[in-house]
Design an enzyme around this catalytic site. Structure first.
Site, PDB file in Angstrom:
ATOM      1  N   ARG A 267       0.872  -1.185   0.000  1.00  0.00           N
ATOM      2  CA  ARG A 267       0.000   0.000   0.000  1.00  0.00           C
ATOM      3  C   ARG A 267       0.901   1.224   0.000  1.00  0.00           C
ATOM      4  O   ARG A 267       1.484   1.560   1.024  1.00  0.00           O
ATOM      5  CB  ARG A 267      -0.917  -0.025   1.226  1.00  0.00           C
ATOM      6  N   HIS A 271      -3.536   4.478   4.654  1.00  0.00           N
ATOM      7  CA  HIS A 271      -4.577   3.463   4.868  1.00  0.00           C
ATOM      8  C   HIS A 271      -5.931   4.017   4.403  1.00  0.00           C
ATOM      9  O   HIS A 271      -6.664   3.374   3.646  1.00  0.00           O
ATOM     10  CB  HIS A 271      -4.632   3.073   6.342  1.00  0.00           C
ATOM     11  N   TYR A 280       4.450   6.273  10.968  1.00  0.00           N
ATOM     12  CA  TYR A 280       4.861   4.912  11.380  1.00  0.00           C
ATOM     13  C   TYR A 280       5.699   4.180  10.332  1.00  0.00           C
ATOM     14  O   TYR A 280       6.189   3.099  10.582  1.00  0.00           O
ATOM     15  CB  TYR A 280       3.628   4.069  11.744  1.00  0.00           C
TER      16      TYR A 280
HETATM   17  C1  LIG Z   1     -13.753  -6.101  13.165  1.00  0.00           C
HETATM   18  C2  LIG Z   1     -12.981  -4.826  12.972  1.00  0.00           C
HETATM   19  N1  LIG Z   1     -11.977  -4.520  13.799  1.00  0.00           N
HETATM   20  C3  LIG Z   1     -11.264  -3.372  13.613  1.00  0.00           C
HETATM   21  C4  LIG Z   1     -11.582  -2.517  12.597  1.00  0.00           C
HETATM   22  C5  LIG Z   1     -10.774  -1.224  12.396  1.00  0.00           C
HETATM   23  N2  LIG Z   1      -9.909  -1.374  11.197  1.00  0.00           N
HETATM   24  C6  LIG Z   1     -10.244  -0.787  10.041  1.00  0.00           C
HETATM   25  S1  LIG Z   1      -9.129  -1.098   8.845  1.00  0.00           S
HETATM   26  C7  LIG Z   1      -8.145  -2.005   9.873  1.00  0.00           C
HETATM   27  C8  LIG Z   1      -6.863  -2.629   9.370  1.00  0.00           C
HETATM   28  C9  LIG Z   1      -7.079  -3.642   8.284  1.00  0.00           C
HETATM   29  O1  LIG Z   1      -5.877  -4.050   7.713  1.00  0.00           O
HETATM   30  P1  LIG Z   1      -5.811  -5.164   6.609  1.00  0.00           P
HETATM   31  O2  LIG Z   1      -6.730  -6.285   6.943  1.00  0.00           O
HETATM   32  O3  LIG Z   1      -4.374  -5.516   6.397  1.00  0.00           O
HETATM   33  O4  LIG Z   1      -6.403  -4.474   5.299  1.00  0.00           O
HETATM   34  P2  LIG Z   1      -5.914  -3.203   4.492  1.00  0.00           P
HETATM   35  O5  LIG Z   1      -6.688  -2.028   5.062  1.00  0.00           O
HETATM   36  O6  LIG Z   1      -4.445  -3.075   4.680  1.00  0.00           O
HETATM   37  O7  LIG Z   1      -6.288  -3.429   3.073  1.00  0.00           O
HETATM   38  C10 LIG Z   1      -8.713  -2.043  11.146  1.00  0.00           C
HETATM   39  C11 LIG Z   1      -8.104  -2.751  12.302  1.00  0.00           C
HETATM   40  C12 LIG Z   1     -12.659  -2.858  11.755  1.00  0.00           C
HETATM   41  N3  LIG Z   1     -13.021  -2.097  10.723  1.00  0.00           N
HETATM   42  N4  LIG Z   1     -13.329  -4.037  11.946  1.00  0.00           N
END
Ligand SMILES: Cc1ncc(C[n+]2csc(CCOP(=O)(O)OP(=O)(O)O)c2C)c(N)n1
Length: 376
Positions: A267, A271, A280
């Site tokens: 990425r 985010h 970070y």
């Molecule tokens: C069940 C849940 N826990 C926490 C969150 C908060 N949250 C939003 S995005 C994220 C990180 C996700 O990372 P990843 O799975 O690697 O996907 P990426 O965004 O990098 O594509 C978190 C913890 C959420 N949306 N849903």
């Protein structure tokens, strides 16, 4: 039409010991016995189309970020860097295959033919969702991390019980693999030999948490423990991703059980537009991945094949400019949502508790109008 036989560089490409790769970052093509036969027909025009697809979604991403900065969208989740993972996999799917995405799969939605302004509807807060899933065979964006993998496993079990030839595919990030839902989805899919492909875009960061905090080994190896067939592929190589997704889909369609693809990508942006990765992330890491850019390597490869790059870039510019113009016009004329829409698609039949909530909310909003009247 210009056709050439593809030439291979038989040396070991950079990174190839870690994942399957067809096009190296410098655009040279290397033999990949496991994947080559899945992309035999990919010639110059096909590579050019993949390049234009990726250019379009990169532009969609730039526009999404700009529109958020201009106050037209509430939030945007950038995909910069993940174009090959999304276009390569999206272009491998058949229309009957059903997609269960997270919130970042703008490129997969584009491959599905979803109008970009429908894609932006939710980010603008103009509707709870942007499209009818059953018209395009793609579920709406999922914000709850990993939940869509369970939906995909259940849908694929249904496909199996119905004797359908279609498959399901679900997209999620490296961070989602730490979520219980993803493990549960793999257990059910494997137990029922359900035709579902789990597509993990390992983009190295789950907001500010690095992938090394999600796993000490390869994510794909974890899926093997659940009994899934796995592919670990260079996620910045659109041809390799296309091949691996075709292979995984063919596998699940034979009834041999679910498959898992780990597309190793990065990425490059934030985010979401609410995030600041400079807090970070090491700038050198970004530089390292910028050198593996998915678009540049297709252009470099086309160059080695003698394609007309200037003409291709002109076509890409025209396509991306047209898309951006349409998007801007659509976003500024998009109607505001009706409050009732919030309650409209929760259950297929009326539900007394929901009706009560609808009424309470209407009264609450009416209170503002009354207060405004009283203070005149
Ligand atoms: C069940 C849940 N826990 C926490 C969150 C908060 N949250 C939003 S995005 C994220 C990180 C996700 O990372 P990843 O799975 O690697 O996907 P990426 O965004 O990098 O594509 C978190 C913890 C959420 N949306 N849903």
């Amino acid at each position: 039409m210009l056709t050439v036989s593809i030439t291979f560089d038989s040396s070991t490409p950079e990174g190839a010991e870690d994942y399957l790769q067809i096009l190296a970052p410098d655009g040279t093509r290397h033999p990949c016995p496991e994947l080559d036969h899945w992309v035999e027909e990919i010639d110059i025009p096909a590579l050019e189309n993949l390049y234009i697809d990726m250019a379009c979604i990169r532009r969609l991403d730039t526009e999404g970020t700009a529109l958020q900065r201009q106050g037209e969208l509430g939030l945007w989740a950038p995909l910069l860097g993940q174009e090959a993972a999304q276009i390569g996999s999206g272009r491998a799917l058949e229309h009957d295959d059903f997609i269960f995405p997270s919130y970042r799969e703008h490129g997969v939605a584009y491959c599905r033919g979803i109008d970009p302004h429908d894609l932006l509807r939710m980010w603008r807060g103009a509707a709870p969702s942007g499209w009818n899933p059953y018209e395009v065979n793609m579920a709406n964006q999922q914000i709850v991390i990993g939940a869509q993998t369970l939906h995909a496993a259940g849908y694929a079990m249904g496909l199996k019980f119905d004797g359908s030839a279609a498959a399901a595919i679900t997209y999620f990030g490296d961070g989602a693999t730490s979520q219980g839902d993803v493990s549960e989805a793999m257990v059910f899919a494997a137990s029922y030999q359900a035709p579902v492909v789990f597509f993990c875009q390992n983009n190295h960061w789950a907001i500010s948490e690095p992938v090394t905090r999600q796993t000490s080994g390869y994510i794909a190896d974890r899926a093997k423990g659940f009994g899934l067939a796995t592919w670990r592929v260079d996620g910045n190589d659109v041809v390799a991703v296309l091949a691996a997704t075709r292979a995984a889909l063919a596998h699940v369609r034979t009834g041999s059980g679910p498959a898992f693809i780990e597309a190793v990508t990065y990425r490059m942006g934030a985010h979401t537009t609410a995030d600041d990765p400079t807090r970070y992330r090491d700038a050198l890491e970004l530089e390292e991945w910028a050198a593996k850019d998915p678009l540049d390597r297709v252009a470099a490869h086309l160059d080695t094949l003698g394609a007309d790059l200037a003409a291709l870039r002109e076509r890409a510019k025209q396509a991306t400019d047209d898309m951006a113009a349409g998007l801007r016009e659509a976003i500024t004329t998009m109607p505001d949502p009706e409050v009732d829409d919030l309650f409209a698609h929760v259950y297929s039949h009326p539900h007394p508790w929901l009706e009560e909530q609808r009424e309470n909310y209407a009264n609450y909003l009416a209170g503002f109008a009354e207060n405004a009247q009283a203070s005149k």
